[in-house]
Design a protein around this motif. Structure first.
Motif, PDB file in Angstrom:
ATOM      1  N   CYS A 190      -2.560  10.278   5.441  1.00 30.88           N
ATOM      2  CA  CYS A 190      -2.186  10.279   4.019  1.00 30.88           C
ATOM      3  C   CYS A 190      -3.391  10.599   3.135  1.00 30.88           C
ATOM      4  O   CYS A 190      -3.270  11.320   2.140  1.00 30.88           O
ATOM      5  CB  CYS A 190      -1.591   8.928   3.644  1.00 30.88           C
ATOM      6  N   GLY A 282      -1.081   9.493  -5.030  1.00 30.49           N
ATOM      7  CA  GLY A 282      -1.216   8.480  -3.982  1.00 30.49           C
ATOM      8  C   GLY A 282      -0.099   7.461  -4.033  1.00 30.49           C
ATOM      9  O   GLY A 282      -0.317   6.275  -3.779  1.00 30.49           O
ATOM     10  N   LEU A 284       2.310   6.680  -2.111  1.00 35.13           N
ATOM     11  CA  LEU A 284       2.567   5.892  -0.899  1.00 35.13           C
ATOM     12  C   LEU A 284       1.616   4.715  -0.811  1.00 35.13           C
ATOM     13  O   LEU A 284       2.021   3.594  -0.498  1.00 35.13           O
ATOM     14  CB  LEU A 284       2.450   6.795   0.325  1.00 35.13           C
ATOM     15  N   THR A 334       4.110  11.017   1.456  1.00 31.78           N
ATOM     16  CA  THR A 334       2.810  11.305   0.835  1.00 31.78           C
ATOM     17  C   THR A 334       2.715  12.769   0.433  1.00 31.78           C
ATOM     18  O   THR A 334       2.210  13.090  -0.645  1.00 31.78           O
ATOM     19  CB  THR A 334       1.668  10.959   1.809  1.00 31.78           C
ATOM     20  N   CYS A 337       4.675  13.191  -2.705  1.00 33.87           N
ATOM     21  CA  CYS A 337       3.945  12.621  -3.846  1.00 33.87           C
ATOM     22  C   CYS A 337       2.805  13.543  -4.276  1.00 33.87           C
ATOM     23  O   CYS A 337       2.580  13.762  -5.479  1.00 33.87           O
ATOM     24  CB  CYS A 337       3.383  11.250  -3.487  1.00 33.87           C
TER      25      CYS A 337
END
Length: 356
Positions: A190, A282, A284, A334, A337
Motif C-alpha cells: 500500500c 492513504g 486505507l 488502496t 484511493c
C-alpha cells in the motif's frame, strides 16, 4: 527527471539484494517475530520470522537519494532532507521498539510513553525547521496554513499551531501504517502505491511551479522535484522489499519500517501542501487506524466489540477470508484511493487554470 529514474532503480536494486542478507543474518541470530496470541493459527505459524527488515528499506532510500544526486550533480534540498530526517528518526524509534520485543521475546516493545516521546521529538523538530527555516528568498518547506491540494489561506494556524498540527499528522500516519502492517506485504504494498502518487504530484508541482511557469494555477511549493525523488526512491525501496515480504513473507519490516514509512508519507503531505488530500490517497491506512480507535472507544464504553478483532483486516480473516484475499482486496482499495486522490489533485489544477 533523469535523477528520479536513476534513484528509483538504485533503491529497488539495493532493497532487492540487501534484504536476503538481512534474512540470513537475523536467522543466524535467532531474531524472530513474536505473534499476538489471539490471532489465528495461520499467523501463529509465522512466529520466528525475521523482523526489522525496515532497515533494508531505509538503507535503500538513502542509497537511491544520495547516489542519484552524486550521478546527476544536482544539489540536495532542504525539503527533501527534512522528509528524510523524519523518516529516519521514526525508523530509529521503530528499531528500538523492535529490538526490545526481540530481546524480551514478547510482542511488547517500547511503552506508549516512550514511543510517543520519540515521535514527538522527531515531529516537533521537523515542524519547527519546516515552518521557520528558509534560504534567501525561497519559501519555507512547509506553510502555516492548512492545505488540501494547495494552501487554504483562510485557515492559518501560526507557527505554534502548525507544529502542533505536524505532531498530530505525523503521529497519526506513522501509527496508521504501523497498524496496517498486520498481513504479509500489506503495508509495504500500500505504501508503494501512495508513494507512486506522491512522485507524480511532486513532478507535476515542479512542472507547474510558480518559479518555472508563472501562470494561473501554479504551485507555490519549495523543492518539488527533489521531493518527488524522495517519494520515488522510497517507492523503489518498498517494491524491492516486497519481493521478500510478499506472502508467505520471509521477513517482516517491523516497526522500523512501518513507523518510517508512516512518517515519510506524512512529511511528503506537509511539504507538498496536501495534508488533507492524504486522507484520500492513504484512505486505507486511515480506515485501519479508525477501526482500531472505534474498537477501543466502543469497548471501553459498552464492553462490546464492533469488530471480531482490530485492526479490521484481522476481522475479515476471522470471518473466513484467506489472508491473500484480504491482502489483494486491500491493495485494490488502496489503488482506488490513490487514483481518486490523484484525480482530485488534477481536477483542482484544471479548475484553477480555467478560473485564471
Amino acid at each position: 527527471m533523469r535523477g528520479i529514474f536513476i534513484g528509483v532503480g538504485i533503491a529497488l536494486v539495493v532493497a532487492l539484494l540487501l534484504t536476503p542478507h538481512l534474512i540470513r543474518f537475523f536467522v543466524r541470530q535467532g531474531l524472530g517475530q513474536e505473534i499476538r496470541e489471539e490471532l489465528s493459527s495461520g499467523h501463529q505459524k509465522k512466529r520466528g520470522t525475521p523482523v526489522m527488515g525496515g532497515i533494508a528499506i531505509l538503507i535503500a532510500i538513502w542509497a537511491g537519494y544520495l547516489l542519484s544526486h552524486l550521478i546527476t550533480g544536482d544539489a540536495m534540498t532542504l525539503s527533501a532532507m527534512l522528509v528524510l530526517f523524519l523518516t529516519t528518526a521514526l525508523g530509529l524509534v521503530g528499531f528500538l521498539d523492535d529490538f526490545i520485543k526481540l530481546r524480551n521475546t514478547r510482542n511488547l516493545g517500547l511503552n506508549k510513553t516512550s514511543k510517543l516521546v520519540g515521535q514527538t521529538v522527531a515531529a516537533s523538530t521537523f515542524g519547527v525547521v519546516a515552518v521557520k527555516v528558509s534560504a534567501g528568498d525561497l519559501l519555507t518547506p512547509a506553510s502555516a496554513n492548512l492545505s488540501f491540494v494547495r494552501d487554504i489561506t483562510v485557515v492559518s494556524l501560526g507557527a505554534v499551531g502548525f507544529v502542533v498540527l505536524a505532531n498530530i499528522i505525523i503521529a497519526g500516519w506513522s501509527n496508521a501504517v504501523n497498524l496496517t502492517d498486520g498481513l504479509d506485504g500489506q503495508a509495504v504494498g500500500c505504501s508503494a502505491m501512495v508513494l507512486a502518487t506522491y512522485t507524480i504530484i511532486g513532478f507535476w508541482q515542479f512542472r507547474n511551479g510558480c518559479e518555472l511557469a508563472n501562470s494561473p494555477g501554479c504551485y507555490q511549493v519549495r523543492d518539488p522535484l527533489d521531493v518527488a525523488l524522495v517519494a520515488a526512491v522510497a517507492m523503489g525501496a518498498c517494491i524491492g522489499f516486497l519481493w521478500w515480504n510478499a506472502p508467505p513473507a520471509r521477513i517482516f519490516m517491523g516497526d522500523t519500517g512501518s513507523l518510517a514509512l508512516g512518517g515519510l508519507v506524512a512529511g511528503l503531505s506537509i511539504v507538498t501542501r496536501t495534508e488533507l488530500l492524504l486522507l484520500v490517497i492513504g484512505g486505507l491506512f486511515a480506515a485501519v487506524l479508525l477501526s482500531s480507535l472505534i474498537q477501543i472507544l466502543v469497548f471501553r464504553s459498552t464492553r462490546r466489540r464492533v469488530f471480531r478483532i482490530a485492526p479490521f483486516h484481522h476481522h475479515f480473516e476471522m470471518g473466513g477470508w484467506a489472508e491473500t484475499t484480504v491482502l489483494i482486496r486491500f491493495w485494490l482499495l488502496t489503488a482506488m484511493c490513490a487514483m481518486l486522490g490523484l484525480g482530485l489533485f488534477y481536477s483542482e489544477w484544471l479548475t484553477a487554470t480555467a478560473d485564471g
